[in-house]
Design an enzyme around this catalytic site. Structure first.
Site, PDB file in Angstrom:
ATOM      1  N   LYS A  39     -15.002  -6.887  -0.302  1.00 33.52           N
ATOM      2  CA  LYS A  39     -15.163  -8.064  -0.002  1.00 33.52           C
ATOM      3  C   LYS A  39     -14.467  -6.965   1.590  1.00 33.52           C
ATOM      4  CE  LYS A  39     -11.758 -10.263  -1.429  1.00 33.52           C
ATOM      5  NZ  LYS A  39     -11.210  -9.301  -2.802  1.00 33.52           N
TER       6      LYS A  39
ATOM      7  N   ARG B  51      -8.620 -19.763  -2.097  1.00 31.61           N
ATOM      8  CA  ARG B  51      -8.962 -18.438  -3.107  1.00 31.61           C
ATOM      9  C   ARG B  51      -8.465 -18.943  -4.733  1.00 31.61           C
ATOM     10  NH1 ARG B  51      -7.417 -13.523  -0.755  1.00 31.61           N
ATOM     11  NH2 ARG B  51      -6.847 -11.699  -2.183  1.00 31.61           N
TER      12      ARG B  51
ATOM     13  N   ARG C  49      -8.122   3.920  -2.136  1.00 31.08           N
ATOM     14  CA  ARG C  49      -7.550   3.526  -0.693  1.00 31.08           C
ATOM     15  C   ARG C  49      -6.687   3.526   0.319  1.00 31.08           C
ATOM     16  NH1 ARG C  49      -8.125  -3.080  -0.386  1.00 31.08           N
ATOM     17  NH2 ARG C  49      -6.572  -3.104  -1.279  1.00 31.08           N
TER      18      ARG C  49
ATOM     19  N   ARG D 104      -1.703   0.650   0.996  1.00 28.10           N
ATOM     20  CA  ARG D 104      -1.588  -1.185   1.049  1.00 28.10           C
ATOM     21  C   ARG D 104       0.188  -0.478  -0.398  1.00 28.10           C
ATOM     22  NH1 ARG D 104      -6.192  -4.734   1.009  1.00 28.10           N
ATOM     23  NH2 ARG D 104      -4.451  -6.255  -0.668  1.00 28.10           N
TER      24      ARG D 104
ATOM     25  N   ARG E 281      -2.721  -8.861 -10.330  1.00 28.53           N
ATOM     26  CA  ARG E 281      -3.556  -9.390  -8.596  1.00 28.53           C
ATOM     27  C   ARG E 281      -4.664 -10.161 -10.050  1.00 28.53           C
ATOM     28  NH1 ARG E 281      -4.312  -4.564  -4.722  1.00 28.53           N
ATOM     29  NH2 ARG E 281      -5.683  -5.802  -3.671  1.00 28.53           N
TER      30      ARG E 281
HETATM   31  P1  G5P Z   1      -6.448  -9.293   0.344  1.00 31.19           P
HETATM   32  O1  G5P Z   1      -6.250  -8.412   1.428  1.00 31.19           O
HETATM   33  O2  G5P Z   1      -7.258 -10.279   0.067  1.00 31.19           O
HETATM   34  P2  G5P Z   1      -7.858  -8.763  -1.988  1.00 31.19           P
HETATM   35  O3  G5P Z   1      -6.610  -9.063  -3.350  1.00 31.19           O
HETATM   36  O4  G5P Z   1      -8.715  -9.777  -2.447  1.00 31.19           O
HETATM   37  O5  G5P Z   1      -6.786  -8.763  -1.106  1.00 31.19           O
HETATM   38  P3  G5P Z   1      -8.817  -6.720  -1.419  1.00 31.19           P
HETATM   39  O6  G5P Z   1      -7.998  -5.300  -2.306  1.00 31.19           O
HETATM   40  O7  G5P Z   1      -8.754  -6.725   0.247  1.00 31.19           O
HETATM   41  O8  G5P Z   1      -9.442  -7.549  -1.481  1.00 31.19           O
HETATM   42  P4  G5P Z   1     -11.257  -5.977  -1.139  1.00 31.19           P
HETATM   43  O9  G5P Z   1     -11.659  -6.257  -0.026  1.00 31.19           O
HETATM   44  O10 G5P Z   1     -12.431  -6.462  -1.928  1.00 31.19           O
HETATM   45  O11 G5P Z   1     -10.271  -5.726  -1.787  1.00 31.19           O
HETATM   46  O12 G5P Z   1     -11.908  -4.639  -1.165  1.00 31.19           O
HETATM   47  P5  G5P Z   1     -12.312  -3.719   0.317  1.00 31.19           P
HETATM   48  O13 G5P Z   1     -11.545  -2.660   0.860  1.00 31.19           O
HETATM   49  O14 G5P Z   1     -13.456  -3.545   0.200  1.00 31.19           O
HETATM   50  O15 G5P Z   1     -12.947  -2.108  -0.993  1.00 31.19           O
HETATM   51  C1  G5P Z   1     -11.678  -1.545  -2.059  1.00 31.19           C
HETATM   52  C2  G5P Z   1     -11.775   0.095  -2.473  1.00 31.19           C
HETATM   53  O16 G5P Z   1     -12.891  -0.113  -2.278  1.00 31.19           O
HETATM   54  C3  G5P Z   1     -11.795   0.539  -0.129  1.00 31.19           C
HETATM   55  O17 G5P Z   1     -11.040   2.004  -0.476  1.00 31.19           O
HETATM   56  C4  G5P Z   1     -13.182   0.709  -0.055  1.00 31.19           C
HETATM   57  O18 G5P Z   1     -13.134   1.517   0.917  1.00 31.19           O
HETATM   58  C5  G5P Z   1     -13.439   1.179  -1.744  1.00 31.19           C
HETATM   59  N1  G5P Z   1     -14.831   0.774  -1.654  1.00 31.19           N
HETATM   60  C6  G5P Z   1     -15.771  -0.078  -1.779  1.00 31.19           C
HETATM   61  N2  G5P Z   1     -17.288   0.154  -2.254  1.00 31.19           N
HETATM   62  C7  G5P Z   1     -17.167   1.028  -3.162  1.00 31.19           C
HETATM   63  C8  G5P Z   1     -17.408   2.379  -3.348  1.00 31.19           C
HETATM   64  O19 G5P Z   1     -19.677   1.602  -3.876  1.00 31.19           O
HETATM   65  N3  G5P Z   1     -17.638   2.788  -4.311  1.00 31.19           N
HETATM   66  C9  G5P Z   1     -16.444   3.825  -4.170  1.00 31.19           C
HETATM   67  N4  G5P Z   1     -16.357   5.067  -4.920  1.00 31.19           N
HETATM   68  N5  G5P Z   1     -15.718   2.503  -3.491  1.00 31.19           N
HETATM   69  C10 G5P Z   1     -16.195   1.801  -2.846  1.00 31.19           C
HETATM   70  O20 G5P Z   1      -5.577 -10.543  -0.436  1.00 31.19           O
HETATM   71  C11 G5P Z   1      -3.997  -9.369  -0.453  1.00 31.19           C
HETATM   72  C12 G5P Z   1      -3.056 -10.267  -0.974  1.00 31.19           C
HETATM   73  O21 G5P Z   1      -2.873 -11.449   0.380  1.00 31.19           O
HETATM   74  C13 G5P Z   1      -2.698 -12.646  -0.789  1.00 31.19           C
HETATM   75  C14 G5P Z   1      -2.150 -12.594  -2.027  1.00 31.19           C
HETATM   76  O22 G5P Z   1      -1.038 -11.946  -2.299  1.00 31.19           O
HETATM   77  C15 G5P Z   1      -3.463 -10.967  -2.016  1.00 31.19           C
HETATM   78  O23 G5P Z   1      -2.742 -10.294  -2.729  1.00 31.19           O
HETATM   79  N6  G5P Z   1      -3.887 -13.574   0.148  1.00 31.19           N
HETATM   80  C16 G5P Z   1      -3.330 -14.933  -0.420  1.00 31.19           C
HETATM   81  N7  G5P Z   1      -2.358 -15.860  -1.023  1.00 31.19           N
HETATM   82  C17 G5P Z   1      -2.755 -16.605  -1.321  1.00 31.19           C
HETATM   83  N8  G5P Z   1      -3.770 -17.437  -0.527  1.00 31.19           N
HETATM   84  C18 G5P Z   1      -4.534 -16.722  -0.414  1.00 31.19           C
HETATM   85  N9  G5P Z   1      -5.896 -17.174   0.210  1.00 31.19           N
HETATM   86  C19 G5P Z   1      -4.777 -15.574   0.734  1.00 31.19           C
HETATM   87  N10 G5P Z   1      -5.611 -14.317   0.591  1.00 31.19           N
HETATM   88  C20 G5P Z   1      -4.660 -12.877   0.479  1.00 31.19           C
HETATM   89 MG    MG Z   2      -9.870  -6.845   2.092  1.00 26.24          MG
END
Ligand code: G5P
Ligand code: MG
Length: 223
Positions: free
Chosen positions: A19, A93, A127, A160, A171
């Site tokens: 995302k 979410r 990451r 993180r 998660r």
């Molecule tokens: P966050 O911060 O919203 P998540 O768990 O939804 O966290 P996250 O972990 O931030 O999502 P993302 O944004 O979907 O993941 O993914 P990203 O960061 O872009 O990519 C992940 C990794 O993969 C990176 O290192 C990237 O470089 C790599 N990557 C991407 N594409 C590729 C690919 O094609 N190949 C490879 N090899 N790598 C790739 O929420 C965190 C916490 O905050 C709270 C909760 O506790 C949550 O757990 N929270 C909420 N709680 C309640 N309600 C809400 N609305 C909340 N929002 C947050």
């Molecule tokens: Mg994210």
């Protein structure tokens, strides 16, 4: 001439589905403002605000922050940028959060990144994040130019706390039970657009073409 109206978009997908990475490309290409609930929470933790201190243990354990706290926080931030087009990442979410958002805004589209859990688990352990901006790197996929440091500011990168393997599993479980119903909610409203794959570079061109068409059809209707 009537100006094209503002765009309201959401990006969804499991933790680590890309995302943040895809949002970066969307904001760069289409100029929408990126609002990431996770980045906002981490900024609060970093600044040791009252909210940040209260929510840190929740986040570190891979649990969701309570709905009322989250909805108030995000809707408040959205009010401040009411005249801009935006892309919400990480919110809503839960169905309760989706309903709270619905009470105030009508969404144009919800982009859903559908990436297998196995792929995600491998990604998250490698990451690295620049906390002030939310820029993400990955030692395999998009490494920083200098290991451990942000490309744009030269500041240090962090892993993180919630990217530990056991927390990632929690998660993903919470995503299945609490967030997947939100996909159904948006599907029934006819705004959900799903993109499936294991590589962001292969998913992105489809998202880009979809948004180009979507935005131009919205603007044509208005002008
Ligand atoms: P966050 O911060 O919203 P998540 O768990 O939804 O966290 P996250 O972990 O931030 O999502 P993302 O944004 O979907 O993941 O993914 P990203 O960061 O872009 O990519 C992940 C990794 O993969 C990176 O290192 C990237 O470089 C790599 N990557 C991407 N594409 C590729 C690919 O094609 N190949 C490879 N090899 N790598 C790739 O929420 C965190 C916490 O905050 C709270 C909760 O506790 C949550 O757990 N929270 C909420 N709680 C309640 N309600 C809400 N609305 C909340 N929002 C947050
Ligand atoms: Mg994210």
């Amino acid at each position: 001439m009537v100006l094209p109206r503002v765009i309201r978009a959401v990006i969804m997908g499991a933790p680590g589905s890309g995302k943040g990475t895809v949002s970066g490309r969307i904001t760069k290409t289409f100029g929408l403002k990126h609002i990431s609930s996770g980045d906002i929470l981490r900024a609060n933790i970093n600044a040791q605000t009252e909210l940040g201190l209260l929510m840190k243990s929740c986040i570190d354990q891979g649990q969701l922050v309570p709905d009322d706290v989250m909805s108030r926080l995000i809707l408040n931030d959205l009010r401040a940028i009411d005249s801009s087009s935006w892309l919400l990442d990480g919110f809503p979410r839960t169905v309760s959060q989706a309903e709270a958002l619905d009470d105030v805004y009508t969404l144009d589209t919800v982009i859903n990144l559908n990436v297998p859990f196995q792929t995600i688990k491998q990604r998250l352990t490698s990451r690295w994040t620049h906390l002030p901006s939310g820029r993400v790197y990955n030692t395999d996929f998009n490494p920083p130019k200098v290991p451990g440091f942000d490309d744009e500011t030269g500041e240090p990168l962090f892993q993180r706390d919630d990217d530990r393997p056991e927390t990632v599993t929690r998660r993903l479980k919470s995503y299945e039970t609490q967030t997947e119903p939100v996909l159904e909610y948006y599907r029934s409203k006819g705004v959900l657009e799903t993109f499936s794959g294991t590589e962001t570079n292969k998913i992105w061109p489809h998202v880009e073409v979809f948004l180009q068409r979507k935005l131009s059809s919205i603007n044509q209707k208005v002008v």
